[in-house]
Design a protein around this motif. Structure first.
Motif, mmCIF file in Angstrom:
data_model
loop_
_atom_site.group_PDB
_atom_site.id
_atom_site.type_symbol
_atom_site.label_atom_id
_atom_site.label_comp_id
_atom_site.label_asym_id
_atom_site.label_seq_id
_atom_site.Cartn_x
_atom_site.Cartn_y
_atom_site.Cartn_z
ATOM 1 N N TRP A 6 8.905 14.485 1.162
ATOM 2 C CA TRP A 6 8.190 13.801 0.415
ATOM 3 C C TRP A 6 8.345 13.640 -1.374
ATOM 4 O O TRP A 6 7.515 13.123 -1.968
ATOM 5 N N HIS A 7 8.096 15.204 -1.399
ATOM 6 C CA HIS A 7 7.894 15.296 -2.902
ATOM 7 C C HIS A 7 9.302 14.779 -3.978
ATOM 8 O O HIS A 7 9.044 14.592 -5.138
ATOM 9 N N ASN A 8 10.273 14.262 -3.480
ATOM 10 C CA ASN A 8 11.877 13.690 -3.414
ATOM 11 C C ASN A 8 12.063 12.386 -3.956
ATOM 12 O O ASN A 8 12.308 12.161 -4.248
ATOM 13 N N ASP A 9 11.210 12.035 -3.553
ATOM 14 C CA ASP A 9 10.753 10.325 -2.864
ATOM 15 C C ASP A 9 10.262 10.113 -4.253
ATOM 16 O O ASP A 9 8.696 10.117 -4.882
ATOM 17 N N PRO A 10 10.976 9.475 -5.346
ATOM 18 C CA PRO A 10 10.811 8.143 -6.753
ATOM 19 C C PRO A 10 9.481 7.395 -5.778
ATOM 20 O O PRO A 10 8.460 7.478 -7.142
ATOM 21 N N ALA A 11 9.110 6.943 -4.921
ATOM 22 C CA ALA A 11 8.225 6.429 -4.699
ATOM 23 C C ALA A 11 6.677 7.028 -4.643
ATOM 24 O O ALA A 11 5.746 6.239 -4.582
ATOM 25 N N HIS A 20 -3.721 20.608 -4.056
ATOM 26 C CA HIS A 20 -2.774 19.728 -2.959
ATOM 27 C C HIS A 20 -2.015 19.291 -2.475
ATOM 28 O O HIS A 20 -1.496 18.023 -2.958
ATOM 29 N N PRO A 21 -0.964 20.141 -2.886
ATOM 30 C CA PRO A 21 0.409 19.547 -3.014
ATOM 31 C C PRO A 21 1.465 18.657 -2.104
ATOM 32 O O PRO A 21 2.124 18.379 -2.408
ATOM 33 N N ASP A 22 0.474 18.354 -1.175
ATOM 34 C CA ASP A 22 1.658 18.073 0.512
ATOM 35 C C ASP A 22 -0.345 16.688 0.176
ATOM 36 O O ASP A 22 0.065 16.068 1.370
ATOM 37 N N ARG A 38 -12.444 -6.161 9.142
ATOM 38 C CA ARG A 38 -12.691 -5.142 8.361
ATOM 39 C C ARG A 38 -11.419 -4.830 6.924
ATOM 40 O O ARG A 38 -9.871 -5.390 7.464
ATOM 41 N N THR A 39 -11.532 -4.275 6.461
ATOM 42 C CA THR A 39 -10.795 -3.894 5.100
ATOM 43 C C THR A 39 -10.815 -2.634 4.968
ATOM 44 O O THR A 39 -11.066 -1.402 5.743
ATOM 45 N N PRO A 40 -9.462 -2.774 4.285
ATOM 46 C CA PRO A 40 -8.696 -1.283 4.640
ATOM 47 C C PRO A 40 -9.060 0.190 3.066
ATOM 48 O O PRO A 40 -10.170 -0.870 2.542
ATOM 49 N N GLU A 41 -8.859 0.725 3.067
ATOM 50 C CA GLU A 41 -9.663 1.472 3.080
ATOM 51 C C GLU A 41 -8.758 3.573 2.509
ATOM 52 O O GLU A 41 -7.456 3.879 3.196
ATOM 53 N N GLY A 42 -8.406 3.347 1.043
ATOM 54 C CA GLY A 42 -7.556 4.480 0.583
ATOM 55 C C GLY A 42 -8.351 6.019 1.145
ATOM 56 O O GLY A 42 -9.312 5.889 0.440
ATOM 57 N N CYS A 43 -7.737 6.729 1.858
ATOM 58 C CA CYS A 43 -7.978 7.766 3.040
ATOM 59 C C CYS A 43 -7.344 9.109 2.157
ATOM 60 O O CYS A 43 -6.057 8.725 2.185
ATOM 61 N N TRP A 44 -7.458 10.760 2.394
ATOM 62 C CA TRP A 44 -6.820 10.984 2.081
ATOM 63 C C TRP A 44 -6.083 11.869 3.403
ATOM 64 O O TRP A 44 -6.558 11.995 4.310
ATOM 65 N N VAL A 45 -4.943 11.943 2.874
ATOM 66 C CA VAL A 45 -3.333 12.470 4.143
ATOM 67 C C VAL A 45 -2.680 13.875 3.799
ATOM 68 O O VAL A 45 -2.321 13.779 2.897
ATOM 69 N N THR A 46 -2.956 14.433 4.841
ATOM 70 C CA THR A 46 -1.491 15.534 4.170
ATOM 71 C C THR A 46 -0.145 15.123 5.376
ATOM 72 O O THR A 46 -0.650 15.428 6.701
ATOM 73 N N VAL A 47 0.934 15.101 4.056
ATOM 74 C CA VAL A 47 2.070 15.044 4.709
ATOM 75 C C VAL A 47 2.866 16.172 5.870
ATOM 76 O O VAL A 47 2.216 17.125 5.257
ATOM 77 N N ARG A 48 3.114 15.397 6.935
ATOM 78 C CA ARG A 48 4.013 16.688 7.723
ATOM 79 C C ARG A 48 4.768 16.755 8.387
ATOM 80 O O ARG A 48 5.735 17.130 8.004
ATOM 81 N N GLY A 49 5.583 15.635 7.866
ATOM 82 C CA GLY A 49 6.964 15.490 7.690
ATOM 83 C C GLY A 49 7.252 14.282 7.700
ATOM 84 O O GLY A 49 7.132 13.310 7.227
#
Ligand SMILES: [Zn+2]
Length: 241
Positions: A6-11, A20-22, A38-49
């Motif tokens: 995920w750190h190497n994904d250009p998107a 918090h780099p993940d 219901r409307t979408p929300e932007g929320c914080w997520v920690t990437v695990r894999g």
């Protein structure tokens, strides 16, 4: 950077929190707003894999359904897995601590949540990207989108193709074609649907104001009042997506 994919994904470039780099923001939702209310929300997520690879068929423009697997171009995109860090404000299908999946999409200002049902169906449908923002992902599995548009369709029947308006506020943006098979009821429906064999219905044009492209591309500092944020169209407005 690291060896984490995920750190190497250009998107996902520049989307991670500097401290918090993940951690990054994901567009969470309960499905299409016209269906769930219901409307979408932007929320914080920690990437695990990376859970799996999403294979996306892209059919040449003007191709009539049913599509054949060897007649489409395939694009692959990672399906990331992460842990939701905050409780959404009004969503009901995701809660703090949940494991969720997300993918990137052109046009959509944040990586977007997907469900296992969506991932399971997506490779069987070709979605023509939005002609305004370029989004090539939807908020509901295609069969759910079809049911939303054809609630009175006989049980078990699914239109071979349908149109929808993109939540970006633009014009008709998505057209899906189930492939490679369709059930007999769909074949009968298609035979009445015109020269292209498509069942068509207009989507919900009033699903929200246009989003600015690039909005929210950089992570914002996390804090007690900013841990879960809506997608902002401008400095004061909250976008519906
Ligand atoms: Zn769009």
């Amino acid at each position: 950077m690291t060896s984490a994919p995920w750190h190497n994904d250009p998107a996902l470039l520049d989307r991670f929190h500097p401290d918090h780099p993940d951690d990054l923001q994901v567009l969470l939702h309960d499905g299409e707003p016209r269906r769930c209310g219901r409307t979408p929300e932007g929320c914080w997520v920690t990437v695990r894999g990376v859970r799996q690879t999403l294979r996306i068929p892209i059919a040449p423009e003007g191709t009539s359904p049913p599509l054949l697997a060897d007649a489409v171009r395939w694009v692959e995109r990672p399906v990331y897995e992460g842990i939701l860090l905050n409780e959404p404000q009004q969503l009901t299908t995701a809660h703090k601590g949940d494991t969720l999946l997300f993918v990137t999409s052109p046009g959509i200002p944040l990586p977007v949540r997907v469900t296992e049902a969506y991932v399971g169906e997506r490779s069987s449908w070709s979605i023509q990207p939005c002609n305004r923002c370029g989004a090539d992902q939807a908020l509901d599995p295609p069969t759910i989108m079809a049911h939303t548009r054809f609630p009175d369709a006989p049980a078990g029947s699914v239109p071979v193709a349908f149109s929808a308006f993109c939540p970006c506020g633009g014009r008709c943006c998505s057209r899906s074609s189930k492939m490679p098979r369709r059930c007999p009821s769909n074949r009968r429906r298609a035979s009445r649907g015109g020269s292209s064999g498509e069942a068509r219905v207009k989507g919900d044009a009033g699903s929200g104001p246009p989003l600015k492209r690039g909005t929210g591309r950089r992570p914002k500092p996390r804090g007690p009042g900013n841990a879960s944020v809506r997608i902002h169209v401008s400095g004061r407005e909250t976008a519906r997506y």
